[in-house]
Write an enzyme that holds these catalytic residues in place. Structure first.
Site, PDB file in Angstrom:
ATOM      1  CE  LYS A 141      18.818  66.338 -29.363  1.00 59.83           C
ATOM      2  NZ  LYS A 141      19.628  67.360 -30.129  1.00 59.83           N
TER       3      LYS A 141
ATOM      4  CE1 TYR B  59      17.744  71.814 -32.308  1.00 59.18           C
ATOM      5  CE2 TYR B  59      16.445  70.007 -33.171  1.00 59.18           C
ATOM      6  CZ  TYR B  59      17.291  70.524 -32.206  1.00 59.18           C
ATOM      7  OH  TYR B  59      17.701  69.746 -31.145  1.00 59.18           O
TER       8      TYR B  59
ATOM      9  CG  ASN C 180      23.345  66.303 -29.271  1.00 58.50           C
ATOM     10  OD1 ASN C 180      22.166  66.080 -29.538  1.00 58.50           O
ATOM     11  ND2 ASN C 180      23.909  67.489 -29.452  1.00 58.50           N
TER      12      ASN C 180
ATOM     13  CG  HIS D 151      16.611  71.434 -27.438  1.00 54.04           C
ATOM     14  ND1 HIS D 151      17.396  72.238 -28.233  1.00 54.04           N
ATOM     15  CD2 HIS D 151      15.701  72.263 -26.844  1.00 54.04           C
ATOM     16  CE1 HIS D 151      16.975  73.488 -28.126  1.00 54.04           C
ATOM     17  NE2 HIS D 151      15.945  73.537 -27.302  1.00 54.04           N
TER      18      HIS D 151
ATOM     19  CD  GLU E 138      14.269  76.424 -27.948  1.00 54.87           C
ATOM     20  OE1 GLU E 138      14.417  75.885 -26.829  1.00 54.87           O
ATOM     21  OE2 GLU E 138      15.228  76.715 -28.696  1.00 54.87           O
TER      22      GLU E 138
HETATM   23  P1  IDP Z   1      22.738  72.549 -28.688  1.00 55.28           P
HETATM   24  O1  IDP Z   1      21.773  71.392 -28.833  1.00 55.28           O
HETATM   25  O2  IDP Z   1      23.862  72.209 -27.743  1.00 55.28           O
HETATM   26  O3  IDP Z   1      22.064  73.848 -28.342  1.00 55.28           O
HETATM   27  P2  IDP Z   1      23.085  73.604 -31.382  1.00 55.28           P
HETATM   28  O4  IDP Z   1      24.342  74.221 -31.902  1.00 55.28           O
HETATM   29  O5  IDP Z   1      21.924  74.490 -31.128  1.00 55.28           O
HETATM   30  O6  IDP Z   1      23.465  72.743 -30.088  1.00 55.28           O
HETATM   31  O7  IDP Z   1      22.664  72.492 -32.444  1.00 55.28           O
HETATM   32  C1  IDP Z   1      21.383  71.897 -32.386  1.00 55.28           C
HETATM   33  C2  IDP Z   1      21.501  70.415 -32.602  1.00 55.28           C
HETATM   34  O8  IDP Z   1      21.913  70.201 -33.948  1.00 55.28           O
HETATM   35  C3  IDP Z   1      22.551  69.708 -31.757  1.00 55.28           C
HETATM   36  O9  IDP Z   1      22.100  69.373 -30.467  1.00 55.28           O
HETATM   37  C4  IDP Z   1      22.825  68.480 -32.599  1.00 55.28           C
HETATM   38  O10 IDP Z   1      21.795  67.509 -32.420  1.00 55.28           O
HETATM   39  C5  IDP Z   1      22.725  69.047 -34.009  1.00 55.28           C
HETATM   40  N1  IDP Z   1      24.031  69.458 -34.539  1.00 55.28           N
HETATM   41  C6  IDP Z   1      24.723  70.595 -34.276  1.00 55.28           C
HETATM   42  N2  IDP Z   1      25.875  70.642 -34.955  1.00 55.28           N
HETATM   43  C7  IDP Z   1      25.916  69.497 -35.675  1.00 55.28           C
HETATM   44  C8  IDP Z   1      26.869  68.951 -36.606  1.00 55.28           C
HETATM   45  O11 IDP Z   1      27.927  69.525 -36.890  1.00 55.28           O
HETATM   46  N3  IDP Z   1      26.550  67.736 -37.146  1.00 55.28           N
HETATM   47  C9  IDP Z   1      25.396  67.055 -36.852  1.00 55.28           C
HETATM   48  N4  IDP Z   1      24.482  67.542 -36.000  1.00 55.28           N
HETATM   49  C10 IDP Z   1      24.724  68.734 -35.413  1.00 55.28           C
HETATM   50 MG    MG Z   2      20.805  75.031 -29.479  1.00 51.57          MG
END
Ligand code: IDP
Ligand code: MG
Length: 152
Positions: free
Chosen positions: A11, A51, A114, A117, A128
């Protein structure tokens, strides 16, 4: 040990911090094969489609802004149990909880930045991959090489 495909996104923060090579290396070193790769500037529509499961959550608008703020690197990995395996290489969603040795555990601090993805299931991976790649852009390795690399 099924041969699967998964969609990985390095990302905006990964691109901005110059970590794309490091991220690719982690997957390659694990033995997964890159079968498609591109630098993409995502539109807001593509980000929302990708998303879609998070639409309506408090972080959704910020998430769309995050992944559309610069180009990202999208790639498809192929390999044995690669969906689960790539998630292990990536680490927990919240980098503070991600194990050291995982990408997020080694390079990230906050859930909103983070780095990577990875698809979370076979259905998600198929959906996806279809968002980011045309089937003609995926160059699978020869089956004989695949079975030679992965002895069961
Ligand atoms: P993942 O990327 O580990 O699969 P998901 O729960 O699918 O996690 O969430 C998608 C993305 O949304 C995360 O990678 C992160 O970038 C963002 N995200 C998830 N939860 C939060 C939050 O509580 N605050 C801000 N961003 C979040
Ligand atoms: Mg996810």
């Amino acid at each position: 040990m099924p041969i699967e495909r998964t969609l990985i996104l390095a990302k905006a923060d990964a691109v901005a911090r110059g970590l794309v090579g490091e991220i690719l290396t982690r997957f390659e070193r694990r033995g997964f094969t890159v079968i498609g790769l591109k630098l993409v500037q995502p539109t807001s529509a593509t980000a929302k489609r990708h998303y879609a499961e998070h639409e309506g959550k408090p972080f959704f608008d910020g998430l769309v802004e995050y992944i559309t703020c610069s180009p990202l690197v999208a790639f498809v990995l192929e390999g044995s149990d690669v969906i689960e395996g790539a998630r292990a290489v990536i680490g927990a969603t919240n980098p503070i909880k991600a194990a050291p040795g995982s990408i997020r555990g080694d390079f990230a601090q906050t859930i909103g930045r983070n780095l990577v993805h990875g698809s979370d299931s076979a259905d998600s991976a198929a959906r996806e991959i279809g968002i980011w790649f045309d089937e003609s852009e995926l160059l699978a390795r020869p089956p004989a090489l695949a079975s030679w690399l992965i002895a069961s």
